[in-house]
Design an enzyme around this catalytic site. Structure first.
Site, short mmCIF file in Angstrom:
data_model
loop_
_atom_site.label_atom_id
_atom_site.label_comp_id
_atom_site.label_asym_id
_atom_site.label_seq_id
_atom_site.Cartn_x
_atom_site.Cartn_y
_atom_site.Cartn_z
N TYR A 54 6.16 12.19 -8.76
CA TYR A 54 6.27 11.95 -10.21
C TYR A 54 5.84 13.21 -10.94
CZ TYR A 54 6.47 8.81 -14.25
OH TYR A 54 6.83 8.17 -15.42
N ARG A 74 21.79 -7.64 -8.39
CA ARG A 74 22.24 -7.72 -7.00
C ARG A 74 22.47 -9.18 -6.61
NH1 ARG A 74 18.85 -7.20 -3.55
NH2 ARG A 74 16.95 -6.96 -4.78
N TYR A 113 17.18 5.67 -17.16
CA TYR A 113 15.72 5.71 -17.13
C TYR A 113 15.15 5.49 -15.73
CZ TYR A 113 15.96 0.56 -17.14
OH TYR A 113 16.22 -0.76 -16.84
N GLY A 114 16.04 5.43 -14.74
CA GLY A 114 15.59 5.25 -13.36
C GLY A 114 16.72 5.51 -12.39
N MET A 170 16.98 3.59 -8.98
CA MET A 170 16.47 2.71 -7.93
C MET A 170 17.25 2.82 -6.63
SD MET A 170 15.68 -0.64 -10.29
CE MET A 170 15.37 -1.68 -8.87
#
Length: 384
Positions: free
Chosen positions: A78, A210, A282-283, A285
């Site tokens: 991070y 999912r 924003y991600g 995954m």
């Protein structure tokens, strides 16, 4: 900085750097090197806090969430890093307290502190404060008072996920009532906040999740939050799906897309966007790259952005942060934004450091395996 008084038992344990069962007053979940949280985190007891110095306050943490970014910090991937945890000033390898978000209660105030008093609930305004602990001493300017009428879970989770959802919905596109938004990762904490805030504003959402065994119950839950449509990625790839979306939207253009997944499914989702739309990521995954067809830039004039709530906080004033928090608490008071479904994991004061370490390790293993369907909140009790 965590300011500590000396405790002979703690000093002895610090010299050996071994986990202990000594009664030192407080406990923190810490790590000394980056890596897998299930194996790098351990528990450390430390003395009761001395009276706070000028312009500082002593706080007792009530609840502290475990967020995906917290795990990334521990892994060392991070972009922001915590300050070392000052373990009695000994020349040992530095340790760091986990956690970036949390709710605390002021238990003592130092000279010069006027805006906070004993008993106030506060959240942290400084990034990477280290919240997985029973107590800390912090600068008064690094704490923001929050109302205590909304519950501990709501206040403890107010600085990361709901603000991310709120800002992405408001900062990039001027949305009018009846406008559409598409998002993936819709069952994430941010995704759930997006659904609720959008519904409160009269905006409609297409929400991708999912496929799974309990997909019907998840669909029902998201619909109860205010989702307009909940769709699996399998349906997204089906032939003719874009025509189905046009039917649902009445041909209305989708102005905003929110992405926290990446990979091929996100590319497919982007094709649902209309002209002059915006995609905000924003991600990631899936840990796969974001692939954007050139045609979306040329023929639809789609604009892509990256959003990081930490950067937003750095660029905004304290007044702007207060306005954001007030807006979110207003939605909660109106019943339009729920605190996330959560499970509280208690690190009991009577547990040894070894027991606390083992409990945290099990929690991290379960999180890595996707075995928690709820937000995990830590409650770390003071030691006897």
């Amino acid at each position: 900085m965590l300011r500590l008084t000396r405790c002979l038992h703690c000093v002895s344990q610090t010299r050996t750097f071994a986990a202990s069962a000594v009664s030192c007053g407080n406990r923190a979940i810490v790590y000394s090197s980056n890596g897998d949280p299930s194996s790098t985190l351990f528990s450390r007891t430390f003395p009761s806090l001395p009276p706070p110095r000028a312009n500082t306050v002593n706080v007792r943490f009530l609840l502290s969430p475990i967020n995906p970014a917290d795990i990334n910090v521990i892994e060392g991937v991070y972009p922001t890093k915590p300050a070392p945890f000052d373990l009695l000033g000994h020349a040992q390898a530095p340790v760091y307290v986990g956690g970036n978000e949390g709710l605390a209660e002021v238990v003592a105030t130092g000279e010069g502190v006027t805006e906070l008093k004993t008993g106030d609930w506060v959240i942290m305004t400084k990034s990477q404060t280290g919240t997985w602990t029973s107590a800390r001493n912090i600068d008064a300017e690094d704490a923001m008072k929050v109302p205590s009428d909304l519950g501990e879970a709501a206040a403890a989770t107010i600085t990361v996920n709901p603000p991310t959802a709120y800002n992405m919905l408001h900062d990039y596109v001027q949305l009018d009532e009846g406008d559409w938004i598409v998002q993936n990762g819709a069952n994430s904490a941010v995704g759930q906040a997006v659904i609720q805030i959008a519904a409160a504003r009269g905006w409609k959402t297409l929400n991708f999740i999912r496929n799974r065994e309990n997909v019907e119950s998840l669909n029902a839950y998201l619909n109860d939050l205010g989702a307009t449509r909940v769709i699996t990625y399998d349906e997204l790839s089906a032939k003719g799906f874009r025509e189905t979306v046009k039917f649902w939207t009445g041909g209305k253009s989708i102005k905003l897309g929110l992405n926290c997944v990446g990979g091929r499914d996100t590319t497919s989702m982007m094709r649902l966007l209309g002209h002059d739309a915006h995609l905000v990521s924003y991600g990631a995954m899936s840990k796969e790259p974001l692939i954007i067809p050139t045609s979306l830039f040329i023929f639809k004039n789609v604009t892509c952005h990256g959003f990081w709530q930490g950067r937003w906080y750095r660029e905004k004033s304290l007044q702007e942060r207060r306005q954001l928090t007030d807006a979110l608490f207003g939605l909660m008071r109106d019943g339009k934004l729920r605190s996330p479904e959560h499970e509280v994991v208690v690190i009991k004061g009577a547990e040894t450091d070894e027991q606390a370490r083992d409990k945290i390790s099990r929690v991290m293993d379960r999180l890595a395996g996707g075995m928690y369907g709820k937000k995990v909140l830590l409650k770390i009790e003071e030691t006897p």
